[in-house]
Enzyme design. Structure first.
Site, PDB file in Angstrom:
ATOM      1  N   HIS A 134     -14.762  -3.487   7.505  1.00  0.00           N
ATOM      2  CA  HIS A 134     -14.043  -3.041   6.310  1.00  0.00           C
ATOM      3  C   HIS A 134     -14.038  -4.094   5.215  1.00  0.00           C
ATOM      4  O   HIS A 134     -13.168  -4.110   4.361  1.00  0.00           O
ATOM      5  CB  HIS A 134     -12.599  -2.642   6.638  1.00  0.00           C
ATOM      6  CG  HIS A 134     -12.523  -1.481   7.581  1.00  0.00           C
ATOM      7  ND1 HIS A 134     -13.040  -0.252   7.275  1.00  0.00           N
ATOM      8  CD2 HIS A 134     -12.005  -1.370   8.821  1.00  0.00           C
ATOM      9  CE1 HIS A 134     -12.838   0.561   8.283  1.00  0.00           C
ATOM     10  NE2 HIS A 134     -12.220  -0.088   9.237  1.00  0.00           N
ATOM     11  N   ARG A 194      -5.950  -8.432  -9.527  1.00  0.00           N
ATOM     12  CA  ARG A 194      -6.580  -9.735  -9.784  1.00  0.00           C
ATOM     13  C   ARG A 194      -8.035  -9.500 -10.142  1.00  0.00           C
ATOM     14  O   ARG A 194      -8.503  -8.365 -10.127  1.00  0.00           O
ATOM     15  CB  ARG A 194      -6.523 -10.572  -8.514  1.00  0.00           C
ATOM     16  CG  ARG A 194      -7.099  -9.789  -7.336  1.00  0.00           C
ATOM     17  CD  ARG A 194      -7.300 -10.618  -6.113  1.00  0.00           C
ATOM     18  NE  ARG A 194      -7.411  -9.810  -4.912  1.00  0.00           N
ATOM     19  CZ  ARG A 194      -8.521  -9.224  -4.479  1.00  0.00           C
ATOM     20  NH1 ARG A 194      -9.631  -9.325  -5.173  1.00  0.00           N
ATOM     21  NH2 ARG A 194      -8.526  -8.514  -3.368  1.00  0.00           N
ATOM     22  N   LYS A 234       0.842  -1.196   0.000  1.00  0.00           N
ATOM     23  CA  LYS A 234       0.000   0.000   0.000  1.00  0.00           C
ATOM     24  C   LYS A 234       0.880   1.250   0.000  1.00  0.00           C
ATOM     25  O   LYS A 234       0.496   2.268  -0.569  1.00  0.00           O
ATOM     26  CB  LYS A 234      -0.928  -0.011   1.220  1.00  0.00           C
ATOM     27  CG  LYS A 234      -2.085  -1.014   1.114  1.00  0.00           C
ATOM     28  CD  LYS A 234      -3.117  -0.751   2.207  1.00  0.00           C
ATOM     29  CE  LYS A 234      -3.999  -1.942   2.510  1.00  0.00           C
ATOM     30  NZ  LYS A 234      -5.000  -2.269   1.507  1.00  0.00           N
ATOM     31  N   GLU A 263      -3.329   6.950   7.485  1.00  0.00           N
ATOM     32  CA  GLU A 263      -4.069   7.845   6.593  1.00  0.00           C
ATOM     33  C   GLU A 263      -5.064   8.652   7.387  1.00  0.00           C
ATOM     34  O   GLU A 263      -5.505   8.218   8.444  1.00  0.00           O
ATOM     35  CB  GLU A 263      -4.910   7.009   5.608  1.00  0.00           C
ATOM     36  CG  GLU A 263      -4.170   6.553   4.415  1.00  0.00           C
ATOM     37  CD  GLU A 263      -5.036   5.675   3.529  1.00  0.00           C
ATOM     38  OE1 GLU A 263      -6.253   5.543   3.778  1.00  0.00           O
ATOM     39  OE2 GLU A 263      -4.465   5.116   2.593  1.00  0.00           O
TER      40      GLU A 263
HETATM   41  P1  ADP Z   1      -8.028  -3.662   2.298  1.00  0.00           P
HETATM   42  O1  ADP Z   1      -7.026  -3.822   1.212  1.00  0.00           O
HETATM   43  O2  ADP Z   1      -7.540  -4.244   3.591  1.00  0.00           O
HETATM   44  O3  ADP Z   1      -9.383  -4.093   1.918  1.00  0.00           O
HETATM   45  P2  ADP Z   1      -8.496  -0.845   1.671  1.00  0.00           P
HETATM   46  O4  ADP Z   1      -7.395   0.128   1.696  1.00  0.00           O
HETATM   47  O5  ADP Z   1      -8.953  -1.348   0.349  1.00  0.00           O
HETATM   48  O6  ADP Z   1      -8.073  -2.091   2.601  1.00  0.00           O
HETATM   49  O7  ADP Z   1      -9.739  -0.283   2.461  1.00  0.00           O
HETATM   50  C1  ADP Z   1     -10.870  -1.061   2.735  1.00  0.00           C
HETATM   51  C2  ADP Z   1     -12.005  -0.207   3.253  1.00  0.00           C
HETATM   52  O8  ADP Z   1     -11.622   0.497   4.421  1.00  0.00           O
HETATM   53  C3  ADP Z   1     -12.474   0.870   2.313  1.00  0.00           C
HETATM   54  O9  ADP Z   1     -13.409   0.366   1.413  1.00  0.00           O
HETATM   55  C4  ADP Z   1     -13.090   1.871   3.266  1.00  0.00           C
HETATM   56  O10 ADP Z   1     -14.344   1.428   3.709  1.00  0.00           O
HETATM   57  C5  ADP Z   1     -12.190   1.813   4.446  1.00  0.00           C
HETATM   58  N1  ADP Z   1     -11.143   2.829   4.359  1.00  0.00           N
HETATM   59  C6  ADP Z   1      -9.924   2.680   3.805  1.00  0.00           C
HETATM   60  N2  ADP Z   1      -9.210   3.802   3.896  1.00  0.00           N
HETATM   61  C7  ADP Z   1      -9.977   4.697   4.540  1.00  0.00           C
HETATM   62  C8  ADP Z   1      -9.794   6.067   4.960  1.00  0.00           C
HETATM   63  N3  ADP Z   1      -8.660   6.715   4.749  1.00  0.00           N
HETATM   64  N4  ADP Z   1     -10.820   6.697   5.591  1.00  0.00           N
HETATM   65  C9  ADP Z   1     -11.983   6.037   5.833  1.00  0.00           C
HETATM   66  N5  ADP Z   1     -12.207   4.768   5.471  1.00  0.00           N
HETATM   67  C10 ADP Z   1     -11.219   4.095   4.829  1.00  0.00           C
END
Ligand code: ADP
Length: 672
Positions: free
Chosen positions: A235, A291, A116, A200
């Site tokens: 999440h 993917r 990431k 973040e």
């Molecule tokens: P993963 O790869 O573990 O699934 P992601 O980075 O894709 O993690 O984030 C998954 C979810 O987490 C997002 O769809 C959102 O709901 C929440 N999320 C991620 N980053 C943030 C953020 N900066 N602020 C609020 N919610 C977030």
């Protein structure tokens, strides 16, 4: 094009890939673990090879063994599905080194996007907008603390190598940072073998909007529109839709262009998803999944394309089959993920045997992707997803209505599922009005059906009838009905023979005992008297050996299905489902014994941390033990304030379901 491919995965995605391969005349090789010997994906393949015992680390994650199987069976390419080896750059590289085609992007693109932090640095350079945050190399406490302060609370900690919501922690204020960093590190190390973190800004009410991209080996890259995946718990997505509703054409176009730029920045090839958070007209890159996604069928539904076919053709060297402006966008599609999980227990994964499975019929509007059949077992070893339900219709409102009815008509028993919960989400007025963001489920929890609603008298009456009909009978004896009342073998139950025959019955539902008296009148009428409640008239009972029951209850016809799983019986009728058991006084006594301070493992798992010592004083809700089960951490907390009277496990040990973990002596009973 290939003539034979190996699918290095299991469950619904393996089955789904095989469907397309079969349609294209490509032979398939399945690999499976010992636990999956009878699985649907094994049955669906042309050839199948066992690659080891149940735990994924000993089977589905053994790249070397899988490569050897591919060589031996003459497969030319490997499709990794999602999860397992799908985003493992070393495996992709090993495939190419072995002269096999990896059906996915080049190892280099997986490597960059797999981090990431690294991906954010590359995206920054490519001009793709990012959530404000820290994604640097320095990982010491002081740096992370300073950066969190600079970004401003609340912040979100993520595992740099993360995915699937693992290792993610929201920190609302500075005091909670240390505990959250430690937890995120531990979870990330366990899941990805890497404990680097990033921080973040935690957006207040974002939507999760993602773009499906495709690139070929000839330098072309396009997108296949967007999806909204804001409905999440822990999440993790549970309902997805395409297209993302309520976005302006201009914004949608900008987002699509940013996604294509993101893919091109890493020389992408094949199917990928660029994920954004969207808030107040702005969007920010969060990550790219290199993917095919779980939710790809909603994109298939609105474009009419088969994305697995695209993957196969591109991996075989063909150019993209469409130009950007040719990609259709028709109607609206939803996908709901049916999981074996216990919603009221915080969406805890559930296990068990699927004793009854009757999905709604598939047609032009309804698609069901599943790797589970009646009799299959949901185990602790793999993801507890049972099926994906995909619906399509001309507009969002019609598609959402369809989703709700399909969910309500889904027949399943044996394991606890999130079905009732999904159906109530699909009917939620705010969801219908597109008032969605990633906090929707958490916020609306109170208004959503967590479990089956309170039982009505027709359901209790039906339970009593089912018990009566399914109880042991003398061989050849007829089923008792109003016309042929129960025979003399039932006299022990206390008959009265004065014109009306009476049979008492007791059964348990959710730990509560219900009593009913069945009245067989001489004229052939049957009434079920629910003790302390209503009297219900029943007529025309019919029950077949497979548990199908029909009866007229208070003048209304009810068709029901009885499913028996050992001592637990489940009835499905009129879109309700409830489980009950014949009353067993012994089991009841054992239940009542469990005092509130005795904590048991909710499911089998590894104890990864014991946070207290014997005789420690603990607050209510204080974390005591961290259990890892089904690849997730579960924190066992003190149900009451008190003293730790006994600990049964140390870190590193394995607990079975219902093993006693710790005893807390409530404070009022603690003597100085
Ligand atoms: P993963 O790869 O573990 O699934 P992601 O980075 O894709 O993690 O984030 C998954 C979810 O987490 C997002 O769809 C959102 O709901 C929440 N999320 C991620 N980053 C943030 C953020 N900066 N602020 C609020 N919610 C977030």
């Amino acid at each position: 094009m290939f003539t034979k491919i190996l699918i290095a995965n299991r469950g619904e995605i393996a089955v789904r890939i095989m469907k397309t391969a079969r349609r294209l005349g490509i032979r398939t090789v399945a690999v499976y673990s010992e636990a999956d010997a009878d699985a649907l994906h094994v049955e669906s393949a042309d050839e199948a090879v066992c690659i080891g015992p149940a735990p994924a680390a000993h089977s589905y994650l053994r790249g070397e063994v899988i490569l050897e199987v591919a060589r031996r069976t003459g497969a030319q390419a490997i499709h990794p599905g999602y999860g397992f080896l799908a985003e493992n750059a070393d495996f992709a590289a090993a495939c190419e080194a072995a002269g096999l085609v990896f059906i996915g992007p080049p190892a280099g693109a997986i490597r960059v996007m797999g981090s990431k932090s690294e991906s954010k640095r590359v995206m920054e350079r490519a001009g793709v907008p990012l959530v404000p945050g820290y994604h640097g190399e320095a990982q010491d406490e002081a740096t992370l603390r300073r950066e969190a302060g600079r970004i401003g609370y609340p912040v979100l900690i993520k595992a740099s190598a993360g995915g699937g919501g693992k290792g993610m922690r929201v920190v609302r204020e500075a005091v909670g940072l240390d505990e959250a960093l430690a937890g995120a590190r531990r979870e990330s190390k366990a899941a990805f073998g890497d404990d680097r973190l990033l921080i973040e800004r935690y957006l207040a009410k974002p939507r999760h909007v993602e773009v499906q991209v495709f690139a070929d080996r000839h330098g072309h890259c396009i997108h296949l529109h967007d999806r909204d995946c804001s409905l999440q718990r822990r999440h993790q997505k549970i309902i997805e839709e395409a297209p993302a509703p309520g976005l302006t054409g201009e914004l949608r176009e900008r987002m699509g262009r940013a996604a294509v730029a993101a893919a091109q920045a890493v020389n992408y090839v094949g199917a990928g998803t660029v994920e954004f958070l969207y808030e107040a007209g702005e969007f920010f890159f969060i990550e790219m999944n290199t993917r095919l996604q779980v939710e790809h069928p909603v994109t298939e539904a609105i474009t009419g394309y088969d994305l697995v076919e695209w993957q196969l053709r591109i991996a075989g060297g063909e150019p993209l089959p469409a130009r950007q402006e040719q990609v259709p966008r028709r109607g609206h599609a939803f996908e709901a993920r049916l999981y074996a999980e216990d919603v009221p227990k915080g969406f805890l994964p559930a296990i068990g045997r699927v004793t009854h499975l009757r999905p709604p019929r598939e047609d032009a509007h309804v698609r069901i992707d599943s790797g589970v059949r009646t009799g299959d077992e949901i185990t602790v070893h793999y993801d507890p997803m049972i099926a994906k339900l995909i619906v399509w219709d001309a507009d969002r409102g019609s598609a959402l209505r369809r989703l709700a009815t399909v969910l309500e008509d889904y027949g399943i028993a044996g394991v606890t599922t999130n079905l009732a919960f999904l159906a109530s989400v699909a009917r939620h007025p705010a969801f219908v009005r597109v008032e969605i963001d990633t906090g929707f489920i958490e916020r609306e929890r109170a208004g959503l059906a967590m479990s089956v609603p309170a039982l009505q008298s027709w359901q209790l009456a039906l339970s009593a009838i089912a018990l009566l009909h399914a109880r042991p009978r003398e061989p050849g004896a007829p089923l008792p009905t109003p016309d042929t009342p129960p025979g003399p073998w039932d006299t022990l139950d206390g008959w009265r023979m004065n014109g009306e025959q009476l049979l008492p019955l007791r059964f348990d539902i959710d730990g509560q005992t219900h009593s009913a008296r069945l009245h067989f009148a001489s004229g052939g009428a049957l009434e079920v008297e629910l003790v302390g409640d209503a009297r219900v008239k029943v007529a025309g009972i019919r029950m077949s050996d497979d548990g199908a029951i029909t009866a007229e209850i208070d003048g209304e016809r009810v068709a029901a299905q009885l499913v028996r799983n050992g001592g637990e019986w489940t009835l499905l009728a009129r879109r309700h489902r409830w489980s009950f058991a014949p009353d067993d006084p012994l089991a009841r006594a054992a239940h009542q014994d469990g005092g509130s301070g005795h904590l048991v493992a909710p499911m089998p798992g590894a104890i990864i941390a014991v946070l207290v010592k014997e005789s420690d004083l603990v607050e209510r809700d204080q974390p005591l033990i961290v259990l890892e089960a089904m690849k997730m951490e579960h924190t066992i907390r003190a149900p009451v304030a008190g003293r730790v009277a006994k600990l049964f496990f140390t870190a590193g040990q394995q607990a079975s379901e219902s093993d006693e973990l710790v005893v807390i002596e409530p404070l009022s009973e603690t003597r100085p």
